[in-house]
Design a protein around this motif. Structure first.
Motif, short mmCIF file in Angstrom:
data_model
loop_
_atom_site.label_atom_id
_atom_site.label_comp_id
_atom_site.label_asym_id
_atom_site.label_seq_id
_atom_site.Cartn_x
_atom_site.Cartn_y
_atom_site.Cartn_z
N TYR A 11 4.38 4.16 -5.34
CA TYR A 11 4.05 4.99 -6.61
C TYR A 11 5.36 5.30 -6.95
CZ TYR A 11 -0.72 4.19 -5.78
OH TYR A 11 -2.19 3.98 -5.57
N LEU A 12 5.39 5.39 -8.37
CA LEU A 12 6.69 5.85 -9.14
C LEU A 12 8.08 5.62 -8.39
CD1 LEU A 12 5.15 9.51 -9.40
CD2 LEU A 12 5.30 7.92 -11.03
N ASN A 13 7.88 4.32 -8.01
CA ASN A 13 9.09 3.74 -7.21
C ASN A 13 9.67 4.54 -6.03
OD1 ASN A 13 9.41 1.39 -8.58
ND2 ASN A 13 10.10 2.50 -10.46
N VAL A 14 9.02 5.52 -5.81
CA VAL A 14 9.46 6.42 -4.86
C VAL A 14 8.45 6.57 -3.29
CG1 VAL A 14 9.96 9.02 -4.26
CG2 VAL A 14 10.64 7.76 -6.56
N ILE A 15 7.23 6.60 -3.66
CA ILE A 15 6.28 6.93 -2.63
C ILE A 15 5.77 5.54 -1.93
CG2 ILE A 15 4.26 8.25 -1.84
CD1 ILE A 15 4.59 9.87 -4.50
N ARG A 16 6.25 5.26 -0.93
CA ARG A 16 5.77 4.03 -0.09
C ARG A 16 4.31 4.39 0.43
NH1 ARG A 16 8.90 -0.40 1.50
NH2 ARG A 16 10.26 0.24 -0.20
N VAL A 17 3.34 3.48 0.19
CA VAL A 17 1.90 3.73 0.43
C VAL A 17 1.70 2.47 1.73
CG1 VAL A 17 -0.28 3.96 -0.22
CG2 VAL A 17 1.45 4.88 -1.52
N LEU A 18 1.83 1.25 1.17
CA LEU A 18 1.43 0.14 1.92
C LEU A 18 2.69 -0.64 2.46
CD1 LEU A 18 -1.26 -1.58 -0.04
CD2 LEU A 18 -1.64 0.45 1.61
N HIS A 19 2.86 -0.97 3.77
CA HIS A 19 3.96 -1.60 4.41
C HIS A 19 3.45 -2.63 5.05
CE1 HIS A 19 5.59 2.77 4.32
NE2 HIS A 19 4.35 3.20 4.59
N GLY A 38 -6.73 8.60 3.50
CA GLY A 38 -5.25 8.60 3.21
C GLY A 38 -4.64 7.88 3.99
N GLY A 39 -5.14 6.50 4.35
CA GLY A 39 -4.44 5.48 5.24
C GLY A 39 -3.95 4.34 4.42
N GLY A 40 -4.76 4.39 3.12
CA GLY A 40 -3.95 3.42 2.23
C GLY A 40 -5.07 2.24 1.61
N LYS A 41 -6.37 2.78 2.09
CA LYS A 41 -7.49 1.69 1.92
C LYS A 41 -7.72 1.58 0.34
CE LYS A 41 -10.73 3.85 4.43
NZ LYS A 41 -9.82 4.94 4.57
N LEU A 51 -5.79 -2.30 -11.11
CA LEU A 51 -5.85 -0.90 -11.39
C LEU A 51 -4.67 -0.26 -10.72
CD1 LEU A 51 -9.59 -0.06 -10.80
CD2 LEU A 51 -8.55 -0.43 -12.74
N LEU A 52 -3.78 -0.61 -9.98
CA LEU A 52 -2.76 0.02 -9.45
C LEU A 52 -1.65 0.26 -10.59
CD1 LEU A 52 -1.20 0.83 -6.78
CD2 LEU A 52 -0.10 -1.32 -6.62
N LYS A 53 -1.60 -0.66 -11.47
CA LYS A 53 -0.64 -0.89 -12.63
C LYS A 53 -0.79 0.40 -13.65
CE LYS A 53 0.23 -5.74 -12.77
NZ LYS A 53 -0.59 -6.11 -11.44
N GLN A 58 3.28 -0.09 -7.93
CA GLN A 58 3.95 -1.29 -8.06
C GLN A 58 3.61 -2.08 -6.69
OE1 GLN A 58 7.84 -0.85 -8.93
NE2 GLN A 58 8.25 -3.01 -9.21
N ILE A 59 3.51 -3.34 -6.60
CA ILE A 59 3.62 -4.23 -5.47
C ILE A 59 5.01 -4.63 -5.61
CG2 ILE A 59 2.90 -6.32 -4.44
CD1 ILE A 59 -0.04 -6.19 -5.95
N ARG A 60 5.69 -3.94 -4.57
CA ARG A 60 7.01 -4.42 -4.45
C ARG A 60 7.55 -5.63 -3.83
NH1 ARG A 60 10.27 0.50 -5.54
NH2 ARG A 60 11.94 -0.55 -4.11
#
Length: 264
Positions: A11-19, A38-41, A51-53, A58-60
């Protein structure tokens, strides 16, 4: 039907949520995605539905395909048009509209009015209680009735895949059992594939054929649902049942080591 291939999301090119999340949902299959809050589900579901957009996500890297068509570059309206419906967490009814108006909103993309009318009756057959309240303003429904309504609204889109985000959240045990019984019926009778996100592990695995366990944005365990139900880590840390069969307080489990990272 659905393939999520090694996606990383921020999110916001900063917060990495899914790895590097990978998972699959087969045609006509119910798959459970379980884990702590809070695990990313939910982010995983929003990545699939587009809806992420709209939330500055962003899907990096990685990709998502549906029926062999890549969809991770599409907007949510185009993804919905392919037959993917998301039932969002928190029972997002249009509270100022009646029950039937909410259901009609679910079919707004469809042009075959006869089929829409038929499917409206189908939804009422699955949820007789909301038939009774069809003219009532939806904001006055109980939590369980609102959950029935949003599932029915998603069904009105005539989906091939439903993404269900915490359908048991905040509901009494009897309402949870009723909701899950109907979800299973819809899958079997309508051949609708389902990806179910849940903290209520027991409920989700009771109807799923396959499951994934997510922790801190990573899949740490996956396998057939019956084997996950019998896995000691899943029972202890997601169902609160110790190896001796007694109940365990999850808050007391500050540190642990998984007995098996993957099911053999």
């Amino acid at each position: 039907m659905l393939r999520v291939n090694n996606i990383e999301v921020s999110y916001l090119n900063v917060i990495r949520v899914l790895h590097g999340i990978s998972l699959e949902v087969g045609d006509g299959q119910i798959v459970a995605l379980i884990g702590a809050n809070g695990g990313g589900k939910t982010t995983t579901l929003k990545s699939i539905s587009g809806l992420l957009k709209v939330e500055q996500g962003q899907i990096r890297s990685g990709d998502i395909s549906f029926n062999d068509k890549r969809i991770d570059h599409l907007g949510p309206e185009d993804i919905a048009g392919l037959g993917i419906s998301q039932v969002m967490e928190g029972r997002r009814t249009l509270e100022h509209l009646t029950v039937e108006e909410n259901l009609q909103v679910g079919a707004y993309r469809r042009r075959d009015r006869a089929a829409v009318k038929r499917d409206l009756e189908m939804v009422y057959d699955y949820f007789p209680r909301i038939r009774e309240y069809r003219k009532r303003v939806s904001g006055y429904l109980s939590g369980g009735e609102q959950q029935m309504l949003v599932i029915g609204r998603a069904l009105m889109a005539d989906p091939r895949l439903m993404l269900l985000d915490e359908p048991s959240l905040g509901l009494a045990p009897m309402a949870v059992a009723e909701i899950y019984e109907i979800i299973e019926r819809i899958n079997q009778e309508r051949d609708v594939s389902m990806l179910v996100v849940e903290q209520n592990v027991k409920a989700a695995l009771s109807i799923a054929g396959y499951g994934y366990v997510m922790e801190n944005g990573r899949i740490v365990l996956d396998g057939p649902a019956d084997r996950l139900r019998d896995n000691e880590d899943v029972k202890e840390f997601y169902m609160g049942i110790s190896s001796s069969g007694s109940r365990k307080n999850y808050r007391e489990a500050k540190h642990y080591r998984r007995r098996k990272r993957w099911l053999s």
